[in-house]
Design a protein around this motif. Sequence first.
Motif, mmCIF file in Angstrom:
data_model
loop_
_atom_site.group_PDB
_atom_site.id
_atom_site.type_symbol
_atom_site.label_atom_id
_atom_site.label_comp_id
_atom_site.label_asym_id
_atom_site.label_seq_id
_atom_site.Cartn_x
_atom_site.Cartn_y
_atom_site.Cartn_z
ATOM 1 N N SER A 133 0.907 -1.352 -0.029
ATOM 2 C CA SER A 133 -0.087 -0.153 -0.014
ATOM 3 C C SER A 133 0.867 1.348 0.096
ATOM 4 N N TYR A 134 2.343 1.083 0.120
ATOM 5 C CA TYR A 134 2.958 2.379 0.569
ATOM 6 C C TYR A 134 2.773 3.246 -0.834
ATOM 7 N N ALA A 135 3.169 2.850 -1.829
ATOM 8 C CA ALA A 135 2.993 4.093 -3.134
ATOM 9 C C ALA A 135 1.735 4.493 -2.938
ATOM 10 N N GLY A 136 0.640 3.943 -3.004
ATOM 11 C CA GLY A 136 -0.819 4.555 -2.908
ATOM 12 C C GLY A 136 -0.927 5.507 -1.851
ATOM 13 N N HIS A 137 -0.593 5.146 -0.800
ATOM 14 C CA HIS A 137 -0.680 6.263 0.586
ATOM 15 C C HIS A 137 0.248 7.432 0.252
ATOM 16 N N VAL A 138 1.318 7.374 -0.197
ATOM 17 C CA VAL A 138 2.310 8.385 -0.517
ATOM 18 C C VAL A 138 1.829 9.418 -1.571
ATOM 19 N N ASP A 139 1.207 8.659 -2.790
ATOM 20 C CA ASP A 139 0.364 9.459 -3.733
ATOM 21 C C ASP A 139 -0.881 10.171 -3.231
ATOM 22 N N GLY A 140 -1.555 9.438 -2.505
ATOM 23 C CA GLY A 140 -2.942 10.050 -2.018
ATOM 24 C C GLY A 140 -2.631 11.382 -0.975
ATOM 25 N N ALA A 141 -1.662 11.124 -0.159
ATOM 26 C CA ALA A 141 -1.420 12.488 0.704
ATOM 27 C C ALA A 141 -0.786 13.298 -0.063
ATOM 28 N N ARG A 142 0.016 13.268 -0.853
ATOM 29 C CA ARG A 142 0.590 14.259 -1.656
ATOM 30 C C ARG A 142 -0.398 14.908 -2.723
ATOM 31 N N ALA A 143 -1.354 14.313 -3.164
ATOM 32 C CA ALA A 143 -2.380 14.998 -3.889
ATOM 33 C C ALA A 143 -3.382 15.689 -3.085
ATOM 34 N N ALA A 144 -3.554 15.376 -1.843
ATOM 35 C CA ALA A 144 -4.312 15.995 -1.046
ATOM 36 C C ALA A 144 -3.585 17.303 -0.411
ATOM 37 N N GLY A 145 -2.344 17.556 -0.486
ATOM 38 C CA GLY A 145 -1.619 18.481 0.004
ATOM 39 C C GLY A 145 -1.108 18.351 1.304
ATOM 40 N N LEU A 146 -0.957 17.300 1.820
ATOM 41 C CA LEU A 146 -0.338 16.830 3.271
ATOM 42 C C LEU A 146 0.968 16.738 3.058
ATOM 43 N N ARG A 147 1.799 16.913 4.514
ATOM 44 C CA ARG A 147 2.954 16.528 4.772
ATOM 45 C C ARG A 147 3.112 15.193 4.496
ATOM 46 N N VAL A 148 4.318 14.563 4.114
ATOM 47 C CA VAL A 148 4.378 13.227 3.962
ATOM 48 C C VAL A 148 5.556 12.650 4.598
ATOM 49 N N GLY A 149 5.538 11.452 5.174
ATOM 50 C CA GLY A 149 6.419 10.872 5.850
ATOM 51 C C GLY A 149 6.679 9.344 5.591
ATOM 52 N N HIS A 150 7.353 8.783 5.441
ATOM 53 C CA HIS A 150 7.915 7.261 5.089
ATOM 54 C C HIS A 150 8.593 6.467 6.403
ATOM 55 N N TYR A 151 8.047 5.440 6.816
ATOM 56 C CA TYR A 151 8.587 4.687 7.981
ATOM 57 C C TYR A 151 8.968 3.364 7.660
ATOM 58 N N PHE A 152 9.995 2.581 8.359
ATOM 59 C CA PHE A 152 10.531 1.414 8.141
ATOM 60 C C PHE A 152 10.513 0.580 9.363
ATOM 61 N N LEU A 153 10.224 -0.458 9.404
ATOM 62 C CA LEU A 153 10.200 -1.424 10.702
ATOM 63 C C LEU A 153 11.275 -2.113 10.647
ATOM 64 N N THR A 154 12.073 -2.018 11.880
ATOM 65 C CA THR A 154 13.152 -2.616 12.373
ATOM 66 C C THR A 154 12.769 -4.410 12.550
ATOM 67 N N GLY A 155 13.906 -5.182 12.555
ATOM 68 C CA GLY A 155 13.649 -6.568 12.451
ATOM 69 C C GLY A 155 15.062 -7.297 12.578
ATOM 70 N N ASP A 156 14.891 -8.473 12.770
ATOM 71 C CA ASP A 156 16.234 -9.103 12.999
ATOM 72 C C ASP A 156 17.010 -9.655 11.564
#
Length: 359
Positions: free
Chosen positions: A83-106
């Motif tokens: 869902s990542y790209a769709g979320h970024v594109d949707g937020a950007r189109a609505a004029g919202l500030r955008v962030g990207h996060y990554f989950l840690t692991g082993d």
Amino acid sequence: MRRRTLIRGAAAVVLVPAGLAAATSAAASPRQKSAQADDLVGVDVSNYQVGFDYARAANEGLDFVVAKAGGCQLSEGPYTSDSYAGHVDGARAAGLRVGHYFLTGDFLSPREAADYFVDNLHDYRSGDVLALDVEVLDDSTRLWNDAEVSTWFNRVRERVGAYVPWFYISTSALRSADWSRTIASGARLWAASWGANDGSYPGPPDLGGSYPDWAAHQYSSMGSVAGTSPIDLDLARPWAFDVSGPTDPPGGLPKTSAEQDGVPGPTMWKRTQNWLRIQSGYTGPIDGVPGPNTYAALQRNMAGNWGYTGPIDGNPGPMTWSAVQRLAAQHGYTGPIDGVMGPNSWRGFSRFINADAWD
């Protein structure tokens, strides 16, 4: 963020916390604020919010969105969220500030994880938040430590240059460890503390002195925004979105002798300004000459961690200095909390400000 990811590409099953039905009905709109009127309101999203109505959310008052880019907590290897790209594109189109996060692991080293994250960023633009989500989920078995977290942030900076770094962690995990290297990396704290978990703001997160200040606060996992529920609700200080360059001034800073003699001077104030630049939104020069901007940043920090309840006006008085004494008391000061700074108060404060993190 604590909803289990099953596998990439599979249908997600949300593990619903107890009491969801009652809590969701009372969930707040995104415009609910903290005590500071200029705080920004946002949400963080993943595969569980596919189809989120960004235009409606913007109309409801949302300011920012942080989207899950992927993670390395699955034994099958690192992944990018469907869902990542769709979320970024949707937020950007609505004029919202955008962030990207990554989950840690082993299943990747911190350096490899940072490279995978950067290599797979979608429509990254200067000023976007780049966040590390530090928690134990799915197939991972342990929390990343201070050295690992700081390595990730420093590697991302090597790859992208100056950026907006956020460090996501629960306040209970934060308080149980030392984060001096992460602080020195310039990562701004995104504290997870849900309170009663009913969608209402429970007050500032309790950092327990483990981090100088918080930049963002995930205060509920059970909000309702633009017809989507449950969804994580967040607040962020405006300075949390300022682009951050390398944290160390050229050549570093010497230690202040105020730790020994109790006499504040330019070196102590340079170190103080550098600390406040890293953690509390100070944007002035590192010149050792405190003025309203230095003092306002100090008040922001004291409000976040040390019980300051006065205005953020850059005009320090007894309330400001009482909070500084409370900080100093964690570093050897044993005198009264009376708002009158003397040699012993300055010695305690300078023991803190002489930490390697503020060089």
